[in-house]
Design a protein around this motif. Structure first.
Motif, PDB file in Angstrom:
ATOM      1  N   VAL A  31      -6.554   4.631   7.480  1.00 36.76           N
ATOM      2  CA  VAL A  31      -6.922   4.667   6.061  1.00 36.76           C
ATOM      3  C   VAL A  31      -5.756   5.201   5.254  1.00 36.76           C
ATOM      4  CG1 VAL A  31      -8.426   5.716   4.319  1.00 36.76           C
ATOM      5  CG2 VAL A  31      -9.397   4.896   6.469  1.00 36.76           C
ATOM      6  N   GLU A  32      -5.376   4.456   4.232  1.00 34.64           N
ATOM      7  CA  GLU A  32      -4.323   4.878   3.330  1.00 34.64           C
ATOM      8  C   GLU A  32      -4.863   4.912   1.920  1.00 34.64           C
ATOM      9  OE1 GLU A  32      -0.625   2.796   3.741  1.00 34.64           O
ATOM     10  OE2 GLU A  32      -0.815   2.734   5.926  1.00 34.64           O
ATOM     11  N   ILE A  33      -4.471   5.937   1.164  1.00 35.71           N
ATOM     12  CA  ILE A  33      -4.873   6.084  -0.232  1.00 35.71           C
ATOM     13  C   ILE A  33      -3.596   6.197  -1.053  1.00 35.71           C
ATOM     14  CG2 ILE A  33      -6.137   7.456  -1.917  1.00 35.71           C
ATOM     15  CD1 ILE A  33      -7.814   8.568   0.432  1.00 35.71           C
ATOM     16  N   SER A  34      -3.432   5.312  -2.019  1.00 34.54           N
ATOM     17  CA  SER A  34      -2.238   5.374  -2.863  1.00 34.54           C
ATOM     18  C   SER A  34      -2.368   6.535  -3.843  1.00 34.54           C
ATOM     19  CB  SER A  34      -2.055   4.058  -3.633  1.00 34.54           C
ATOM     20  OG  SER A  34      -3.080   3.916  -4.605  1.00 34.54           O
ATOM     21  N   ALA A  35      -1.236   7.069  -4.271  1.00 35.34           N
ATOM     22  CA  ALA A  35      -1.239   8.126  -5.276  1.00 35.34           C
ATOM     23  C   ALA A  35      -1.661   7.518  -6.611  1.00 35.34           C
ATOM     24  CB  ALA A  35       0.142   8.745  -5.398  1.00 35.34           C
ATOM     25  N   PRO A  36      -2.514   8.215  -7.367  1.00 32.33           N
ATOM     26  CA  PRO A  36      -2.846   7.711  -8.700  1.00 32.33           C
ATOM     27  C   PRO A  36      -1.586   7.731  -9.573  1.00 32.33           C
ATOM     28  CG  PRO A  36      -4.011   9.759  -8.212  1.00 32.33           C
ATOM     29  CD  PRO A  36      -3.155   9.465  -7.057  1.00 32.33           C
ATOM     30  N   VAL A  57      -5.052  11.096 -18.399  1.00 30.31           N
ATOM     31  CA  VAL A  57      -5.518   9.794 -17.930  1.00 30.31           C
ATOM     32  C   VAL A  57      -4.612   9.312 -16.801  1.00 30.31           C
ATOM     33  CG1 VAL A  57      -6.064   7.410 -18.565  1.00 30.31           C
ATOM     34  CG2 VAL A  57      -6.320   9.246 -20.258  1.00 30.31           C
ATOM     35  N   ALA A  58      -5.236   8.912 -15.691  1.00 26.63           N
ATOM     36  CA  ALA A  58      -4.509   8.395 -14.537  1.00 26.63           C
ATOM     37  C   ALA A  58      -5.078   7.038 -14.138  1.00 26.63           C
ATOM     38  CB  ALA A  58      -4.615   9.361 -13.360  1.00 26.63           C
ATOM     39  N   GLU A  59      -4.191   6.183 -13.665  1.00 21.42           N
ATOM     40  CA  GLU A  59      -4.622   4.907 -13.104  1.00 21.42           C
ATOM     41  C   GLU A  59      -5.228   5.191 -11.733  1.00 21.42           C
ATOM     42  OE1 GLU A  59      -2.207   1.139 -13.541  1.00 21.42           O
ATOM     43  OE2 GLU A  59      -1.876   1.652 -11.433  1.00 21.42           O
ATOM     44  N   ASN A  60      -6.348   4.581 -11.440  1.00 20.31           N
ATOM     45  CA  ASN A  60      -7.050   4.833 -10.182  1.00 20.31           C
ATOM     46  C   ASN A  60      -6.207   4.482  -8.964  1.00 20.31           C
ATOM     47  OD1 ASN A  60      -9.247   5.662 -11.653  1.00 20.31           O
ATOM     48  ND2 ASN A  60     -10.444   3.816 -11.301  1.00 20.31           N
ATOM     49  N   SER A  61      -6.456   5.222  -7.898  1.00 28.33           N
ATOM     50  CA  SER A  61      -5.831   4.957  -6.606  1.00 28.33           C
ATOM     51  C   SER A  61      -6.464   3.728  -5.974  1.00 28.33           C
ATOM     52  CB  SER A  61      -6.066   6.139  -5.658  1.00 28.33           C
ATOM     53  OG  SER A  61      -5.411   7.285  -6.099  1.00 28.33           O
ATOM     54  N   SER A  62      -5.776   3.184  -4.988  1.00 26.63           N
ATOM     55  CA  SER A  62      -6.378   2.152  -4.150  1.00 26.63           C
ATOM     56  C   SER A  62      -6.497   2.744  -2.750  1.00 26.63           C
ATOM     57  CB  SER A  62      -5.528   0.883  -4.144  1.00 26.63           C
ATOM     58  OG  SER A  62      -4.260   1.157  -3.601  1.00 26.63           O
ATOM     59  N   THR A  63      -7.449   2.226  -1.989  1.00 27.09           N
ATOM     60  CA  THR A  63      -7.661   2.736  -0.638  1.00 27.09           C
ATOM     61  C   THR A  63      -7.995   1.597   0.305  1.00 27.09           C
ATOM     62  OG1 THR A  63      -8.946   4.273   0.741  1.00 27.09           O
ATOM     63  CG2 THR A  63     -10.097   3.270  -1.117  1.00 27.09           C
ATOM     64  N   PRO A  92     -15.449  12.073 -10.038  1.00 27.58           N
ATOM     65  CA  PRO A  92     -15.651  10.698  -9.545  1.00 27.58           C
ATOM     66  C   PRO A  92     -14.699   9.724 -10.231  1.00 27.58           C
ATOM     67  CG  PRO A  92     -17.723  11.668 -10.314  1.00 27.58           C
ATOM     68  CD  PRO A  92     -16.629  12.602 -10.701  1.00 27.58           C
ATOM     69  N   GLU A  93     -14.375   8.659  -9.521  1.00 30.97           N
ATOM     70  CA  GLU A  93     -13.485   7.636 -10.051  1.00 30.97           C
ATOM     71  C   GLU A  93     -14.064   7.030 -11.316  1.00 30.97           C
ATOM     72  OE1 GLU A  93     -10.766   5.004  -7.575  1.00 30.97           O
ATOM     73  OE2 GLU A  93     -12.614   3.831  -7.775  1.00 30.97           O
ATOM     74  N   GLY A  94     -13.212   6.875 -12.331  1.00 29.94           N
ATOM     75  CA  GLY A  94     -13.647   6.312 -13.602  1.00 29.94           C
ATOM     76  C   GLY A  94     -13.705   4.796 -13.584  1.00 29.94           C
ATOM     77  N   ASP A  95     -14.328   4.255 -14.604  1.00 31.47           N
ATOM     78  CA  ASP A  95     -14.455   2.800 -14.756  1.00 31.47           C
ATOM     79  C   ASP A  95     -13.182   2.215 -15.363  1.00 31.47           C
ATOM     80  OD1 ASP A  95     -17.078   2.828 -13.804  1.00 31.47           O
ATOM     81  OD2 ASP A  95     -17.900   3.202 -15.799  1.00 31.47           O
ATOM     82  N   GLY A  96     -13.025   0.921 -15.242  1.00 35.68           N
ATOM     83  CA  GLY A  96     -11.916   0.224 -15.871  1.00 35.68           C
ATOM     84  C   GLY A  96     -10.559   0.531 -15.266  1.00 35.68           C
ATOM     85  N   GLY A  97     -10.546   1.026 -14.023  1.00 38.76           N
ATOM     86  CA  GLY A  97      -9.279   1.294 -13.357  1.00 38.76           C
ATOM     87  C   GLY A  97      -8.605   2.593 -13.767  1.00 38.76           C
TER      88      GLY A  97
END
Length: 134
Positions: A31-36, A57-63, A92-97
């Motif tokens: 499992v890898e999680i990118s930095a926001p 405001v941060a762009e969401n990570s991908s996992t 919690p992760e926000g909407d809209g990325g």
């Protein structure tokens, strides 16, 4: 007299192989999680009274995992984060990325630095500390 027998059974904790299990101790292999990515404000920001409250405001990570991500924000008065003035986690992760947090008030006339990272309960991303533009 009748003999009395007592049977004791030991409970053995078994590690779950279900990646969504709350008892799973991480990290989960593969499992890898990118930095926001930091979006706003820019690092070393200074603001005026009428700009408060401040929203980070941060762009969401991908996992590559299946677990939900939680976000952790920190603000410091120095780039090395030795003097933290704000910290909040478990967001919690926000909407809209995008995921954001609002800070009610910071002292005026100072520069501030911020970072954010994500965690799925078993795996953690690296923190983002530099603002980058797409």
């Amino acid at each position: 007299p009748a003999a009395m027998f007592v049977t004791l059974a030991a409970c053995q904790a078994k590690k779950s192989e279900n990646p969504l299990s709350p008892s799973l101790a991480g990290p989960i292999p593969g499992v890898e999680i990118s930095a926001p990515r930091l979006l706003e404000p820019s690092q070393g920001f200074k603001f005026k009274e009428n700009q408060q409250p401040i929203r980070l405001v941060a762009e969401n990570s991908s996992t590559t995992g299946v677990r939900k991500l939680l976000y952790y924000f920190e603000v410091a008065s120095d780039a090395g984060f030795a003097n933290k003035v704000y910290a909040r986690g478990g967001i919690p992760e926000g909407d809209g990325g995008r995921t954001s947090v609002q800070i009610d008030a910071l002292e005026l006339g100072r520069s501030y630095y911020w970072r954010v990272w994500t965690d799925d309960g078993a795996n953690k991303s690296t923190s983002s500390t530099k603002r980058t533009r797409a």
